[in-house]
Design an enzyme around this catalytic site. Structure first.
Site, mmCIF file in Angstrom:
data_model
loop_
_atom_site.group_PDB
_atom_site.id
_atom_site.type_symbol
_atom_site.label_atom_id
_atom_site.label_comp_id
_atom_site.label_asym_id
_atom_site.label_seq_id
_atom_site.Cartn_x
_atom_site.Cartn_y
_atom_site.Cartn_z
ATOM 1 C CB CYS A 36 -15.476 -31.421 11.139
ATOM 2 S SG CYS A 36 -15.841 -33.129 11.821
ATOM 3 C CD GLU A 68 -0.652 5.169 16.310
ATOM 4 O OE1 GLU A 68 -0.428 6.244 16.492
ATOM 5 O OE2 GLU A 68 -0.696 4.486 15.217
ATOM 6 C CG ASP A 73 1.023 -1.012 12.474
ATOM 7 O OD1 ASP A 73 0.429 0.215 11.918
ATOM 8 O OD2 ASP A 73 1.124 -1.986 11.930
ATOM 9 C CE1 TYR A 129 -3.217 2.841 0.991
ATOM 10 C CE2 TYR A 129 -2.688 2.617 3.366
ATOM 11 C CZ TYR A 129 -3.505 3.000 2.358
ATOM 12 O OH TYR A 129 -4.230 4.281 2.801
ATOM 13 C CE LYS A 188 7.590 11.906 17.263
ATOM 14 N NZ LYS A 188 6.557 11.686 18.462
ATOM 15 C CE LYS A 244 4.655 5.626 10.970
ATOM 16 N NZ LYS A 244 3.547 5.045 11.093
ATOM 17 C CB CYS A 287 -14.911 -34.987 15.033
ATOM 18 S SG CYS A 287 -13.160 -34.756 14.150
ATOM 19 C CE1 TYR A 328 1.552 10.115 18.244
ATOM 20 C CE2 TYR A 328 1.815 7.707 18.981
ATOM 21 C CZ TYR A 328 1.426 8.873 18.146
ATOM 22 O OH TYR A 328 0.516 8.459 17.327
ATOM 23 C CD GLU A 372 8.618 9.633 20.520
ATOM 24 O OE1 GLU A 372 7.569 9.263 19.829
ATOM 25 O OE2 GLU A 372 8.758 10.605 20.922
ATOM 26 C CB CYS A 410 -13.641 -34.050 8.861
ATOM 27 S SG CYS A 410 -12.422 -34.009 10.110
ATOM 28 C CB SER A 452 0.175 12.376 8.382
ATOM 29 O OG SER A 452 0.964 11.008 7.869
ATOM 30 C CB CYS A 479 -14.253 -37.853 11.744
ATOM 31 S SG CYS A 479 -14.845 -36.659 11.335
ATOM 32 C CE LYS A 534 4.947 2.338 7.691
ATOM 33 N NZ LYS A 534 3.860 2.198 6.962
#
Ligand code: IVH
Length: 716
Positions: A473, A219, A160, A77, A337, A158, A478, A271, A156, A455, A125, A458, A361
């Site tokens: 199943c 976060e 998620d 992404y 930072k 990051k 079973c 933070y 620090e 299954c 962001s 069984c 990242k």
């Protein structure tokens, strides 16, 4: 031959990752459309590629930010967004023709069902990169702009999760909002109030001046342990598992079902600072801000480092990357930072992000290998989970031979075939996932995978319940299901029978010595003679002693061990605390269970059904006659049903010890004072809770009185 994939695997192995390779791989993986993209075609018609990327990014933005159910990995992404932004920068003419990008870099998490909240100060962001060169370029830019060579940075993790902004007015929590589009977010206060680690008041020492208003930024995330717990439970219930702790945290905080929120443990960490009044109350550096948060009693970044050069910053980032797989919380990078706030101010921010910080990242660790087979695992409720059996491959310091496949629909959606070359990815503690297929290596004779109809254990036909994705199943007898149920019951999270491992259980079931939970308590030495590894007299005695010891395990451990849908350790503890003995819990009706507000309607139904089922009634009777006597919380104890809040420090015990004693006496310890609080117990250096208790007329007691209530005279 797919040279893109080969180059990528080689690049990742050597940890040199040319951006163009990643960009094209991401496209090859993200778009199953034949052909994808190639450099020549993009050069000839950049507008077409930009248009295509805008559509794709908008699609994935919606899945990531609003639905918290992405189809591609975060890394792919990010690469799509990076390719789009680079192409738009390089091709202003094409952008002029197409119009301004509808894709906003900050994203927008706002969803229907929540009131809007306008942040006092915008939520920005971060600039992101996967490259060391960009990190060094960031530093060079700061040196240039500030005209200073020596700069101090804070490094620090990051986290998620989902960005949140919490407003405290005169030390009291009044609002929790998501970032939204940065200007306006969703008001998620009601859900966030269920987060145990989120203080409802700031601890401001008597006499100290706290800010009139402060927006603290942080976060909301979920630990790996909680993520695993919930996912295992979901899969057992035939529902698709969540793809990552981040998506589950986001989905939970944005859930419109409050009982759902209450049953999942979220955490917060702070933070950053938004608006603060008076402005003079703002700390002078990032490290001082973290210290201020700690002093206010807010959970804050503990794993940070202050460094004074880009070299040491880079070392700290890499060091953090190495420790990352062992951390209990999910991270996807490190944030660098600039420490002094006056220098931060001098640099300011762009529309999207501050100029004084950058997120580095970590590229996910990936490898290509062959899918040898798909095996089916049978869960304790019969849910069938397909597992990818892989040609073993080294990935992130471990040899990987299996990956999760979620369910049958997932296999057919991706048209995954036995023999395919697949790209696997590992992030943090999560089991590796297949993130792509190398179609160029596919055997032309291969055929789509057909999900078995019976299954694997069984041999009975599989069935799918309406609205569920999982095959099950349905054979109650079973053996595979029984083994899973017994393993769950005996596990450390339930009654905890040491030495009764998976192999022993499997052998006992296969030899017909155990047909259900109660049979465990009927075992004798002779039953172990044919159990490999347990056939020695000493060895079987150890297991038998552990089984006998488990007869006195806490009630909640049995409740959790029965494997009732929706009842994990948390619900089990709450039910046992509320009803005490098993008999009592077994006799409560569905409405009463629901009215406890500790479990949702579906779980209340499942609990009531379980205890009404004749087979379970028999099991409980058998347990009793076999001498099983679970330990109960004291519902008649001195503090039965009382909510106690603690503040300050105590001389005779730590907080966790005090909590244990209070719970043993039937009470409950809450984080903050409310109208429901029976007592506020005050130690030395009490926080703001004291003022709040006085305002609400909640009785305040000292340590001596607390000891007296606990019946622990003198605290010996
Ligand atoms: S500082 C104005 N610090 O990463 C600076 N953000 O991708 C704002 N994040 O929106 C952010 N850990 O949700 C900062 N230690 C950390 C962080 C962090 C995670 C998130 C945050 C932010 C996103 C940007």
């Amino acid at each position: 031959m797919n040279s893109v994939l080969q180059r990528l695997s080689a690049a990742l192995r050597h940890r040199v990752v040319p951006v163009t390779v990643l960009v094209f791989l991401s496209v090859a993986l993200a778009t199953s459309a034949a052909g994808g993209s190639n450099e020549a075609a993009v050069a000839a018609d950049p507008a077409a590629r930009i248009r295509q990327l805008r559509e794709e990014v908008a699609h994935h933005d919606e899945l990531y930010h609003r639905q918290a159910q992405p189809e591609i990995s975060d890394y792919d992404y990010d690469q799509l967004k990076a390719e789009l932004s680079a192409l738009e920068k390089q091709n202003p003419d094409a952008v002029a023709k197409l119009g301004r990008s509808p894709v906003r870099p900050v994203g927008d998490d706002r969803t229907a069902g929540f009131a809007s909240y306008r942040h006092r100060e915008r939520m920005l962001s971060l600039e992101k990169t996967y490259s060391e060169a960009d990190l060094r370029a960031f530093h060079a830019r700061l040196v240039r702009q500030l005209g200073r060579g020596k700069l101090e940075y804070v490094i620090e993790p990051k986290f998620d999760g989902l960005a949140i902004s919490v407003t405290y007015d005169h030390g009291r929590l009044v609002r929790v909002a998501t970032r939204g589009n940065g200007v306006e977010g969703d008001d998620v206060t009601a859900n966030a109030l269920t987060i145990r680690s989120l203080p409802h008041t700031l601890e401001i020492r008597d006499g100290a001046a706290g800010p009139a208003t402060v927006e603290v930024r942080g976060e909301c995330y979920m630990s790996f342990a909680e993520f695993r717990r919930i996912n295992e439970e979901r899969i057992e219930q035939g529902e698709p598992g969540f793809s990552s702790p981040r998506n589950l945290a986001a989905g939970t905080l944005k859930s419109l079902d409050p009982t759902e929120v209450g049953r999942r443990r979220l955490d917060v960490v702070f933070y950053g600072l938004g608006a603060i009044d008076p402005v003079s109350a703002a700390p002078a550096s990032q490290s001082a801000l973290l210290a201020q948060f700690r002093a206010w009693g807010l959970p804050t970044v503990e794993d940070f480092k202050v460094v004074d050069s880009i070299e040491t910053a880079w070392t700290a980032v890499q060091e953090f990357g190495r420790r990352r797989p062992d951390l209990p919380y999910p991270t996807d990078g490190a944030v660098v930072k600039l420490n002094p706030v006056d220098e931060q101010r001098e640099l300011g921010a762009t529309d999207e992000a501050p100029r004084w910080a950058i997120a580095y990242k970590f590229a996910p660790e990936r490898a290509t290998t062959r899918l040898k087979a798909i095996t089916l695992q049978v869960g304790r409720t019969g849910v069938i989970t397909p597992v990818a059996e892989l040609e073993p491959v080294r990935l992130g310091g471990a040899t990987i031979a299996r990956a999760t496949l979620h369910n049958a629909a997932e296999i057919s959606r991706r048209d995954l075939r036995i023999g395919d070359f697949v790209v696997i990815e590992r992030t943090g503690e999560v089991i590796p996932a297949i993130v792509g297929i190398d179609h160029s290596h596919r055997d032309p004779a291969s055929t789509p995978y057909v999900f078995p109809a019976i299954c694997p254990d069984c041999g009975r036909p599989l069935a799918r319940r309406e609205g569920e994705v999982a095959w099950r199943c349905t054979n109650a007898a079973c053996p595979a299901q029984l083994k899973r149920r017994l393993q769950h019951f005996a596990s450390a999270e339930c009654v905890g029978i040491k030495g009764l491992g998976d192999a022993t259980i499997a052998a006992l079931v296969d030899q017909g010595r155990v047909h259900g939970i109660a049979d465990l308590y009927r075992l004798n030495r002779g039953d172990f003679t044919a159990v490999p590894g347990r056939d020695g007299a000493k060895s079987s005695e150890t297991v038998l002693a552990a089984i006998a010891a488990s007869k006195r395990a806490d009630t909640w451990r049995f409740v959790s061990g029965f494997g009732i849908p929706g009842v994990g350790t948390r619900a089990a503890r709450a039910l046992a605390a509320r009803f005490g003995a098993l008999d009592r819990l077994a006799s409560v009706d569905e409405t009463a269970l629901k009215n406890t507000n500790v479990i949702g309607a579906d779980t209340a139904r499942a609990v009531a059904q379980f205890f009404r089922d004749p087979a379970q009634v028999q099991m409980l009777a058998d347990l009793k006659s076999l001498g099983v006597m679970p330990r109960t919380a004291d519902t008649n104890g001195r503090l039965a049903g009382k909510v106690i809040v603690l503040t300050g420090s105590f001389e005779k015990f730590t907080r966790s010890h005090a909590t244990e004693l209070i719970e043993a006496a039937g009470g409950h310890v809450a984080e903050d004072v409310s109208r429901h609080t029976a007592f506020l117990a005050v130690g030395t250096n009490p926080g703001a809770k004291l003022g709040r208790a006085q305002a609400l007329d909640v009785p305040v007691i000292d340590e001596a009185k607390l000891l007296e209530l606990l019946g622990a005279a003198g605290g010996e």
